[in-house]
Scaffold this motif. Sequence first.
Motif, PDB file in Angstrom:
ATOM      1  N   ILE A 206      -5.607  -0.295   4.741  1.00  0.00           N
ATOM      2  CA  ILE A 206      -5.491  -1.651   4.188  1.00  0.00           C
ATOM      3  C   ILE A 206      -6.441  -2.600   4.914  1.00  0.00           C
ATOM      4  CG2 ILE A 206      -3.955  -3.648   3.967  1.00  0.00           C
ATOM      5  CD1 ILE A 206      -3.476  -1.498   1.887  1.00  0.00           C
TER       6      ILE A 206
ATOM      7  N   GLU B 279      -4.027 -10.416  -0.026  1.00  0.00           N
ATOM      8  CA  GLU B 279      -2.569 -10.349   0.093  1.00  0.00           C
ATOM      9  C   GLU B 279      -1.987 -11.753   0.048  1.00  0.00           C
ATOM     10  OE1 GLU B 279       0.316  -9.384   3.917  1.00  0.00           O
ATOM     11  OE2 GLU B 279      -1.629  -8.399   3.851  1.00  0.00           O
TER      12      GLU B 279
ATOM     13  N   LYS C 204      -9.457  -4.810   3.235  1.00  0.00           N
ATOM     14  CA  LYS C 204      -9.529  -6.269   3.380  1.00  0.00           C
ATOM     15  C   LYS C 204     -10.873  -6.684   3.966  1.00  0.00           C
ATOM     16  CE  LYS C 204      -4.598  -7.355   3.980  1.00  0.00           C
ATOM     17  NZ  LYS C 204      -3.583  -7.850   4.943  1.00  0.00           N
TER      18      LYS C 204
ATOM     19  N   TYR D 189       0.072  -7.052  -2.363  1.00  0.00           N
ATOM     20  CA  TYR D 189      -1.339  -6.774  -2.153  1.00  0.00           C
ATOM     21  C   TYR D 189      -2.022  -7.028  -3.492  1.00  0.00           C
ATOM     22  CZ  TYR D 189      -0.261  -4.558   2.313  1.00  0.00           C
ATOM     23  OH  TYR D 189       0.156  -4.327   3.597  1.00  0.00           O
TER      24      TYR D 189
ATOM     25  N   ILE E 285       4.178  -5.655  -1.497  1.00  0.00           N
ATOM     26  CA  ILE E 285       3.746  -5.182  -0.183  1.00  0.00           C
ATOM     27  C   ILE E 285       4.538  -3.961   0.275  1.00  0.00           C
ATOM     28  CG2 ILE E 285       3.770  -5.809   2.283  1.00  0.00           C
ATOM     29  CD1 ILE E 285       2.841  -8.612   1.433  1.00  0.00           C
TER      30      ILE E 285
END
Length: 480
Positions: free
Chosen positions: A125, A136, A129, A141, A101
């Motif tokens: 991000i 995650e 998602k 990730y 991350i």
Amino acid sequence: MTSIEQFIRNKIVTSSSDVIEFCVQELNLKEDVARKRIQRLPDSIYRYKGICSSKQSILYHKDDWMIEGFTEAIIAVLRKYAKQHYIVIKALEMHDGYVPIDKLASYSISPVELIKGHKSFDSVILDLKTLHLIGEDDNSYILNSDTANQRRSKAKNLIHNITLEHFNNWARNIGLISYSSTKYNSTCSRYQFSLVAPSYIRTLTCKSNGGKIVPAFVVADILMGDLDEDAILFFTHKLSNLVGLNYNSKYLPFFITDSHDASIYKTLKEAGVVIGNVDELFGEQYSSTIKGILNLMENAGAILKTNPEQYLSLLANIEKLAIGKTNNLKGDLFEMTVGYYHGQICQSLEIGKNVYYEQEHREIDVFALYQNKVVVAECKGYNKKLDDSYIDCWLSNKIPVIRNWILNQDSLKNKKICFELWSTGGFEESALKKLQDSSAKTKKYDIEYFAYQDMLELAKNNNVMHFQKLLKTYYYKELM
């Protein structure tokens, strides 16, 4: 179904720009008419806005969400019209689907701090998602792809870490950077790089209005393996954004790689980048050693069981590397050392095994099968003593999931289960007390724990002499 709807369904995922092009070329419509047709599309055609350039929308039929080919189609749209999103996907692909991350922002072209007119890394991000392209966990990730390979990704991450440390030592030893000021995965002018360090080389510095010396900054990113032009876009675009943000600032950019691809070199040189090829920086033995690390971690169980001398040879090569520290790497390889021990006496062995039980995922450092028992070993090869919080998490969060998974395997459920905790740094007193209490009270499985001296005794009692040598040669210094 209109011809426009059929075009969208045939593409699975497309952009409003491509639909307009289809309308103009195939339906002989004018652009403004095509745009109105898109606005009148039925609710069954979903629109995702705010990602693509020029205010375009991503279009797909609701029934096509996540069907076969959906992910590939949407990534193709991002590649063409949403570079900052595509570059993050490409970075995850180059790392086999997993990036820690704290590191992924280094492989993006989005700022980690707010800049007017630029979408932030966190926003990118969130978009990815929402599109279910990435996920995650506590540490990484994750690319939602069948090709994701956690073991190989972990190996690459270790290689990147140790190579950056070697580069840092090289740069400070020749006086290129200030000796003790390097930061990893750090921000420079609102963008993140794998390495950032000030440089006081006379021709690179300048003076402020008050006469104070203002350093230049060495910024470096690293990417190993077979690279293509898309793989380095994150670095060249990020540098361009950096210079555009503050033209007067001085940066010395390094791209560290093991690639010798001529087109990659040409692109980087045209961007004014210093190419830090590891062969040329650290010698030919370096490349062969890091490739050995990758091969070992990918095939650890088989190698440690059938050809353990390969691991011994690799550790010897790591020790011989001329530049930089290797303690951290050997700490990360400690699970291999524990695997070496079990591999000498067990029937079968796996390293870095992933297990799932009721949608819960856990990784097992060492998974060893004996004739009458299953051993699950957690391995910490560093000098820090494990504390209460770590022990609590291991006992209450990790062990139950793994045990339930074992009990649901027909080939394992009748075997005795033993959970082991190996820590070269030992345990804090309160943590040791918790382990002792849990070991005494637990009847359904065994709990065993080993500090450095315990490991030596264990190896002696089981006559695994090379394991003693490994501990004394590569891990005793961790305790100093």
